[in-house]
Each structure stands twice: as structure tokens, then as C-alpha cells.
Design an enzyme around this catalytic site. Structure first.
Site, PDB file in Angstrom:
ATOM      1  CD  GLU A 102     115.348  57.481 -92.467  1.00  0.00           C
ATOM      2  OE1 GLU A 102     114.794  58.030 -91.509  1.00  0.00           O
ATOM      3  OE2 GLU A 102     116.464  57.823 -92.892  1.00  0.00           O
ATOM      4  CG  ASP A 103     112.346  60.391 -89.268  1.00  0.00           C
ATOM      5  OD1 ASP A 103     113.180  59.903 -90.055  1.00  0.00           O
ATOM      6  OD2 ASP A 103     112.597  61.372 -88.548  1.00  0.00           O
ATOM      7  CG  ASP A 106     114.557  66.431 -97.276  1.00  0.00           C
ATOM      8  OD1 ASP A 106     114.224  66.816 -98.404  1.00  0.00           O
ATOM      9  OD2 ASP A 106     114.868  67.217 -96.372  1.00  0.00           O
ATOM     10  CG  PHE A 155     111.702  72.289 -90.127  1.00  0.00           C
ATOM     11  CD1 PHE A 155     112.972  72.232 -90.674  1.00  0.00           C
ATOM     12  CD2 PHE A 155     111.492  71.749 -88.862  1.00  0.00           C
ATOM     13  CE1 PHE A 155     114.013  71.651 -89.969  1.00  0.00           C
ATOM     14  CE2 PHE A 155     112.525  71.165 -88.146  1.00  0.00           C
ATOM     15  CZ  PHE A 155     113.791  71.116 -88.703  1.00  0.00           C
ATOM     16  NE  ARG A 168     115.053  63.748 -81.601  1.00  0.00           N
ATOM     17  CZ  ARG A 168     115.503  63.714 -82.854  1.00  0.00           C
ATOM     18  NH1 ARG A 168     114.726  63.265 -83.817  1.00  0.00           N
ATOM     19  NH2 ARG A 168     116.708  64.143 -83.152  1.00  0.00           N
TER      20      ARG A 168
HETATM   21  C1  PRP Z   1     116.463  62.946 -91.033  1.00  0.00           C
HETATM   22  C2  PRP Z   1     115.614  61.722 -91.296  1.00  0.00           C
HETATM   23  C3  PRP Z   1     116.410  60.977 -92.307  1.00  0.00           C
HETATM   24  C4  PRP Z   1     117.138  62.054 -93.066  1.00  0.00           C
HETATM   25  C5  PRP Z   1     116.424  62.312 -94.355  1.00  0.00           C
HETATM   26  O1  PRP Z   1     117.399  62.645 -90.040  1.00  0.00           O
HETATM   27  O2  PRP Z   1     115.403  60.982 -90.136  1.00  0.00           O
HETATM   28  O3  PRP Z   1     117.302  60.059 -91.710  1.00  0.00           O
HETATM   29  O4  PRP Z   1     117.113  63.236 -92.263  1.00  0.00           O
HETATM   30  O5  PRP Z   1     117.099  63.274 -95.107  1.00  0.00           O
HETATM   31  P1  PRP Z   1     117.703  62.943 -96.532  1.00  0.00           P
HETATM   32  O6  PRP Z   1     116.666  62.148 -97.308  1.00  0.00           O
HETATM   33  O7  PRP Z   1     117.927  64.302 -97.135  1.00  0.00           O
HETATM   34  O8  PRP Z   1     118.968  62.178 -96.342  1.00  0.00           O
HETATM   35  P2  PRP Z   1     118.190  63.775 -89.232  1.00  0.00           P
HETATM   36  O9  PRP Z   1     119.515  64.004 -89.886  1.00  0.00           O
HETATM   37  O10 PRP Z   1     117.306  64.977 -89.079  1.00  0.00           O
HETATM   38  O11 PRP Z   1     118.467  63.092 -87.841  1.00  0.00           O
HETATM   39  P3  PRP Z   1     117.440  62.612 -86.699  1.00  0.00           P
HETATM   40  O12 PRP Z   1     116.636  61.474 -87.307  1.00  0.00           O
HETATM   41  O13 PRP Z   1     118.317  62.166 -85.590  1.00  0.00           O
HETATM   42  O14 PRP Z   1     116.549  63.763 -86.325  1.00  0.00           O
END
Ligand code: PRP
Length: 181
Positions: A102-103, A106, A155, A168
Site C-alpha cells: 500500500e502507498d 489512513d 495531503f 502521481r
Molecule cells: C488511498 C490509498 C489507500 C487508501 C487508504 O487510495 O492508496 O488504498 O486510500 O485510506 P484508508 O486507510 O482510509 O482506507 P485512494 O482511494 O486515494 O485511491 P488511489 O490509490 O487510486 O489514489
């Protein structure tokens, strides 16, 4: 869109050198911990695609990769908690050691959902590797085995992370300071 993006003020939070150093360390740890094991890296699209690409190339153990994409619907920037899979795994993970890549972690909603889902598929193990952990914002129990950086609120964009699908591919990670023109 272009006009709005030009007015966004951002400052570097982690340089490409810092990121590279940390990704190498994580790859070293994973390579040590998973020696002689069947490993599959499950990349959560889209944000983790660059992290996955670097991490995978620094691993010194054999492994395979697969990709999933999840969507959580709701207003605003925070997960609603209702998650759907918009792209599932291409290969079974039964009997494999799974590392979710995961990136950002949150609220933990996405990762907790994915861990639970994968655990039902009879893997040998499921662990989580995240580049950035916004630990203080956690709502769901979710503890990564491997973490690149722990950060506070803010952010972030770059190195896979986006703002309205922009930024990105920036090689460094920035925090957005000002979104208004
Ligand atoms: C981001 C990130 C995680 C998620 C984390 O994805 O890559 O998958 O949010 O948030 P959480 O812990 O509150 O669930 P995003 O929905 O921004 O999609 P993306 O990776 O396509 O940018």
C-alpha cells in the site's frame, strides 16, 4: 484543471533519495524475513504502483506480483467504509505468503478490508507493507508489518500519490500547503 493545479503550493516532505533509501531497507527486511518462502506481492492500485515497482526490484528473493483495485464510496476525501472491489486478483493466493503493498494507510478501512478478504482465501500468511502510515488517523485496527514513514495529517502527493489524479509521477513526496489560487 490545469489552472487549478498550477496554483497548488506544495513542499517536499520526503526527497527521492530518502524514499529510495527507505524502500531499499524495507526490501532488505522483507528479503530476510521471507527467504525460502513463496511470496506474492499484492499491489493496491493505483497509488502503490510506483512503490511496488521499486520495492519489487530491490527484493532479492523470488516473488510474484498481482494487483487489486478497491473503491470506497462517499463524500469528501475520507473512506465511507463501504468498499467494493473494482479489480480482483488474477492468481489464487492459496498456500502463498501474501504481502499487501500500500502507498498510504489512513483510516485503515481499505487495508483492514483487504486483509480480511485475503485471509479467507487460505494463504499461508497475510502481512501489510505500507510506505506511509498516518497512524494517528486510524479507525480500523490495522498494523503494518513494514512501514516506510509515519506521518501526521496533511495531503500528500507524488511517488504514486495523487490529487485529482495529478502529481502521481513526481519522484519526491510533497505535502500540499495551499490549494486556492
Ligand atoms: C488511498 C490509498 C489507500 C487508501 C487508504 O487510495 O492508496 O488504498 O486510500 O485510506 P484508508 O486507510 O482510509 O482506507 P485512494 O482511494 O486515494 O485511491 P488511489 O490509490 O487510486 O489514489
Amino acid at each position: 484543471m490545469r489552472g487549478v493545479m498550477e496554483h497548488i503550493q506544495k513542499r517536499i516532505l520526503f526527497s527521492r533519495e530518502e524514499i529510495d533509501g527507505r524502500v531499499r531497507e524495507l526490501a532488505h527486511e522483507i528479503s530476510r524475513d521471507y527467504r525460502d518462502k513463496d511470496v506474492i506481492l499484492v499491489c493496491v492500485l493505483k497509488g502503490a504502483f510506483i512503490f511496488l515497482a521499486d520495492l519489487a526490484r530491490y527484493l532479492t528473493i523470488p516473488h510474484t506480483v498481482d494487483f487489486v483495485r478497491l473503491a470506497s464510496y462517499g463524500a469528501g476525501t475520507e473512506s465511507s467504509g463501504v468498499i467494493t472491489i473494482t479489480k480482483g486478483l488474477d492468481h489464487p493466493v492459496e498456500g502463498m505468503h501474501v504481502i499487501i503493498v500500500e502507498d498510504i494507510l489512513d483510516t485503515g478501512t481499505t487495508a483492514a478490508y483487504l486483509v480480511e478478504l485475503l485471509q479467507k482465501m487460505n494463504p499461508r500468511s497475510v502481512k501489510l507493507c505500507c510506505l506511509i502510515d498516518k497512524k494517528a488517523r486510524r479507525k480500523m485496527h490495522c498494523e503494518p508489518a513494514y512501514t516506510g514513514f509515519v506521518v501526521g495529517d496533511g495531503f500528500l502527493v507524488g511517488y504514486g500519490l495523487d490529487f485529482n489524479e495529478q502529481f502521481r509521477c513526481l519522484p519526491d513526496i510533497y505535502v500540499i500547503e495551499e490549494r486556492m489560487p
